[in-house]
Structures are given as structure tokens and as C-alpha cells.
Write an enzyme that holds these catalytic residues in place. Sequence first.
Site, PDB file in Angstrom:
ATOM      1  N   HIS A 156     -45.773 -12.696  40.293  1.00  0.00           N
ATOM      2  CA  HIS A 156     -45.507 -12.124  40.921  1.00  0.00           C
ATOM      3  C   HIS A 156     -44.707 -12.463  42.219  1.00  0.00           C
ATOM      4  CE1 HIS A 156     -48.127  -8.531  40.218  1.00  0.00           C
ATOM      5  NE2 HIS A 156     -48.553  -9.344  39.427  1.00  0.00           N
ATOM      6  N   ASP A 364     -39.170 -13.779  48.711  1.00  0.00           N
ATOM      7  CA  ASP A 364     -40.264 -12.828  48.584  1.00  0.00           C
ATOM      8  C   ASP A 364     -40.019 -12.385  46.929  1.00  0.00           C
ATOM      9  OD1 ASP A 364     -42.333 -10.972  48.904  1.00  0.00           O
ATOM     10  OD2 ASP A 364     -41.436 -10.260  50.680  1.00  0.00           O
TER      11      ASP A 364
HETATM   12  P1  ADQ Z   1     -47.429  -9.195  49.073  1.00  0.00           P
HETATM   13  O1  ADQ Z   1     -46.670 -10.597  49.443  1.00  0.00           O
HETATM   14  O2  ADQ Z   1     -48.590  -9.008  49.384  1.00  0.00           O
HETATM   15  O3  ADQ Z   1     -47.156  -9.138  47.403  1.00  0.00           O
HETATM   16  P2  ADQ Z   1     -45.443  -6.793  49.267  1.00  0.00           P
HETATM   17  O4  ADQ Z   1     -44.914  -6.692  47.976  1.00  0.00           O
HETATM   18  O5  ADQ Z   1     -44.850  -6.692  50.411  1.00  0.00           O
HETATM   19  O6  ADQ Z   1     -46.101  -8.301  49.272  1.00  0.00           O
HETATM   20  O7  ADQ Z   1     -46.507  -5.954  48.991  1.00  0.00           O
HETATM   21  C1  ADQ Z   1     -47.445  -5.592  50.038  1.00  0.00           C
HETATM   22  C2  ADQ Z   1     -48.230  -4.526  49.530  1.00  0.00           C
HETATM   23  O8  ADQ Z   1     -49.587  -4.415  50.572  1.00  0.00           O
HETATM   24  C3  ADQ Z   1     -47.574  -3.067  49.804  1.00  0.00           C
HETATM   25  O9  ADQ Z   1     -48.256  -2.180  49.097  1.00  0.00           O
HETATM   26  C4  ADQ Z   1     -47.905  -2.695  51.215  1.00  0.00           C
HETATM   27  O10 ADQ Z   1     -48.210  -1.264  51.379  1.00  0.00           O
HETATM   28  C5  ADQ Z   1     -49.324  -3.636  51.536  1.00  0.00           C
HETATM   29  N1  ADQ Z   1     -49.105  -4.058  52.978  1.00  0.00           N
HETATM   30  C6  ADQ Z   1     -48.556  -5.067  53.364  1.00  0.00           C
HETATM   31  N2  ADQ Z   1     -48.539  -5.023  54.765  1.00  0.00           N
HETATM   32  C7  ADQ Z   1     -49.576  -4.502  55.115  1.00  0.00           C
HETATM   33  C8  ADQ Z   1     -50.351  -4.163  56.164  1.00  0.00           C
HETATM   34  N3  ADQ Z   1     -49.927  -4.644  57.329  1.00  0.00           N
HETATM   35  N4  ADQ Z   1     -51.331  -2.886  56.320  1.00  0.00           N
HETATM   36  C9  ADQ Z   1     -51.502  -2.432  55.375  1.00  0.00           C
HETATM   37  N5  ADQ Z   1     -50.868  -2.609  53.920  1.00  0.00           N
HETATM   38  C10 ADQ Z   1     -50.008  -3.601  54.010  1.00  0.00           C
HETATM   39  C11 ADQ Z   1     -46.989  -9.959  46.260  1.00  0.00           C
HETATM   40  C12 ADQ Z   1     -45.542 -10.844  46.243  1.00  0.00           C
HETATM   41  C13 ADQ Z   1     -44.394  -9.885  46.595  1.00  0.00           C
HETATM   42  C14 ADQ Z   1     -44.680  -8.579  45.309  1.00  0.00           C
HETATM   43  C15 ADQ Z   1     -46.039  -8.088  45.154  1.00  0.00           C
HETATM   44  C16 ADQ Z   1     -46.029  -7.357  43.977  1.00  0.00           C
HETATM   45  O11 ADQ Z   1     -45.854 -11.809  47.509  1.00  0.00           O
HETATM   46  O12 ADQ Z   1     -43.066 -10.332  46.499  1.00  0.00           O
HETATM   47  O13 ADQ Z   1     -43.636  -7.600  45.752  1.00  0.00           O
HETATM   48  O14 ADQ Z   1     -46.616  -9.055  45.199  1.00  0.00           O
HETATM   49  O15 ADQ Z   1     -45.551  -7.926  42.692  1.00  0.00           O
END
Ligand code: ADQ
Length: 478
Positions: A156, A364
Amino acid sequence: MSRLIVISNRVPSPRAGRSAAAGGLATALHAALSSYNGIWFGWSGEVTDNSHELRSKVHDGVTYATMDIGQADFEEYYNGFANRTLWPLFHYRIDLAQYERAFDQRYYSVNQFFARKVFPLIRQGDLVWVHDYHLIPCAEQLRLLGVRNRIGFFLHIPWPAREILVTLPKHRQLVRALFAYDVVGFQTRNDLQAFHDYVINETGGEVAPDGTVHCFGRSIVAEAFPIGIDVKGFASLPRQPVARRHARRIKASTLGRRVILGVDRLDYSKGLDRRFLAYERLLETHPEHRGKVLLLQIAATSRGDVDEYRQIRAELDALAGRINGRFAEYDQAPLRYINRSYSHMALAALYRAADVAFITPLRDGMNLVAKEYVACQSHHNPGVLILSRFAGAARELTAALIANPYDQDDMVEVLQRALEMPLEERRERWKALMKSLRKNDVIAWRDSFVKALTRCPQTGNAEVVRPRLDDRVTGSSG
Ligand code: ADQ
């Protein structure tokens, strides 16, 4: 249809569903498993030294099988090798990466423990799908137990450039572990190319024209499978009564100002400090925005046990205080900085209310927030997505305004452009963004990975080279 067994470090509560807080992996896999008679196996999130028994619950046709891990595992495997060594390194922060042999050993022993625990659940014909950097050696351990099923791995987070990866002691051992899988998936072609580069130049391996990678006497399929979101599901959220209630509260609190939104886990890879500094610069150099804009930054605290996370939190507290101290009036502050997570219903209302999403990670794997923001816009009056060129999502979402978070002037200019963008251009860009979102949603992601796994020759990598004596681990975490 074959059963699907998903193995990930953390398994969320079966009922978490849409209200699941931070963690992109959980969100994406929930959607992926529901149509399979699948099993989701991993750590419960509890740390205990007493019992590591497997517990299982069935919910919506999915079996959730979890076990606790011990205190030393938590410190050395989770906080240690996964979050202090691999996470910073794979996000290009060799300055933050810490390596300790104890972390390394524990990483392999916990992977062995995971493999032993999941082994009795695996039946002939099951597809096994392992997720993320915590569990790279899991397939190698399963092969040693005699598992001949097809096993896939999806990363991921980014796969780092070769020169970064080779700073990791025993990097070769880690890469070799990937060759116990049948299919290895990355977020983007960039990551795939970096993997190829390592294989070709560090190990003398080969990449065939059909994408098969030959190395360590094994052949695997390696491809990019960009992860998506449940586009329809997200698009429908802002119309729900609960989201509408959130929307009314948001509207009442923003005092008619334009809203610039950030939603992230509180992590140094997300570039929050540079984002705050660019916003401060905008207020400094464009006084016409003062009192007219609000940066609403939601940053859910994560990995609070790791020093670097405490440090970035303290830095952001200080920056937020300084910006508000400089530019607030007695009746309003230009920055609202919140350290908690919200339900997807509340997030959908925030996404819809925001004129601009300011998503500027320094690195990311993908970034699902960018995709969720786009899905939640109204077609009449869509907002503008600003996206860092270093997010995997920027490869697909080319109709976003692409920014370089290392260039403060560029960040300010892009913000200014977003705030001034005419409706017609916003609509054009949003249509293009939606088109790419729909094409690559979470179902397409799951299906393409599972298809690749189903198609690869069975037992291709079953007779995996046994780890060399010095690579072996003894004892389990259990
Ligand atoms: P993350 O680093 O956690 O994931 P991201 O892809 O932005 O980053 O996913 C975050 C998820 O958590 C989203 O569904 C979002 O809605 C939720 N989220 C984030 N901040 C939040 C908050 N403050 N309150 C509530 N919900 C929140 C890892 C990798 C990413 C990759 C994903 C999926 O780091 O690059 O996109 O896995 O593969």
C-alpha cells in the site's frame, strides 16, 4: 468461486464498516471482502502476553479471525521494524529510519507466528492475499509450512528507489521474501519501475516482456494495481440525513469563509508542516484572503508511541498557534487544526463543504482522501483538488492542480489559482477526475488483483528456496 483469505497486520472490528476511522487499508478491504465468502486474518490490535489464541467472528459472510500479540512484538515488530524502519525508509526518510537487529529478528519471528496461526485456516484452492509492509516475509513462512496455494501480496505504500532501499541492512533478504509470492502488486508504475530497477541492478534478475520477473531462481508476476474507492458509496453520502446535519454545523461555523480542507493521519509523510507554512505565506502575501478563508485541517493522531510522531505533533501545534496568533481576529481564526478522526459521514459533509482540498503529502502510496473528496463533490458546484505530485493518486488524477510541496512559492500560487478558479473550469476538471475514479474503483482494483492471482500458474513458487540458515528465525511470538 475460490475463497479469499486476506492477511493484514490489523483487522478492524467487523462492524466498523463505513464509520471506520483512519486507515486506508481497512476501508478498501472492507469493500473487497464482502462479496467473497472470505476470511480476514490478522492482529486484533490488543497487546497481551497471556494468550495468543485465535478468535473468530462471522459478519456479513466474512470470517474475522484475530489474535493478540505480545508486548515485545508490539515494540519491536510493530513500533520497531514496521514503523521505525520500513515506514520511514519506504517514504524516502532515511534520516528518520532506525535499524536495530532486534527489530529485524522480531519482524521475521512475528511473520512466522502469523503464518503458523493462519495455516490451519487455509484450504486447498483458497486464494491468499497478504497486505502491506508489515508482512512481506509471510508467504515465505507459509511456503515453509507446505502451503502451495496461490499467494499474492499488495504493497500500500511506495516502493522506494534502489539507492534508498540499499541503505536497509539485509535489503536483499527482504526482497527475496517477495519471491515466495505468485503475484506482487504495487500502487503505481513508478513503484513497479523502482522494483524492477532493484531486481535488475542489485540481483542480476530479469524482467520479461510480459512483466514476469525472474530472480532468486523464481518467477513472479509484478504489476501496478492502483487502489480505488467505493465511488458510488461515497458520492451518495453527502445526501444522507446525518451528513446533512454535519453540513449545517459546518456552514454555521465557517462564517461565510472559503474552506480549504486537509484530512490526513498525523504522519510526517503527509507534509502537514509545509502545508501550514504555505498557507501562512498565502495570508502574508495575499492580504485580500485574510478573514475570507479558513484552513480546516483534520489530522487524526496515529502511532503516538513513536518519537517522530510526537515530534511532528509538537511542531504542528506550534505552527498552528503561530499562524492563528498572527492572523486571527477576536471573532475568527484562519486555521482550525483538529487531532481526531471522524466518521465517513462527517468527512463526506466536510468534503462537500470544502471549496479546495489541499492534499500535499511528501510521499504517499496512493492517498484515498483525494479520491474521496472528488467523489463527494456536487456536479453543479464542484470544489478544486490540489494534489502533491508525490502522491500515487497524482498519476491518475491528472486533472487536479498538481503541486510540489517542496516549493513554497508553487504551493502558494496553486492555492491562489484554486481559490480563483472559474466555475466552468472546476466543472471540466471534476468531470475528468470522476471519469478516472469510476474506471479504477475499489471493485476494479480487487478484481484485477484477484484475476492476476487466479491466472498465474498454480504452485509456481511452492518449492521456494528455503531461507539460508542465517536468515532463519527461531521461536514464535506466541
Ligand atoms: P493512509 O496512509 O492511512 O493509507 P489514505 O490513503 O489517505 O492514507 O487513507 C486514509 C483513509 O483513512 C481514508 O479512507 C480516509 O477517509 C481515512 N482518514 C484519513 N484521515 C482521517 C481522519 N482524520 N479522520 C477520519 N478518517 C480519516 C495507506 C497508504 C496510502 C494508501 C492507502 C490505501 O499510506 O498511500 O492510499 O493505504 O492503499
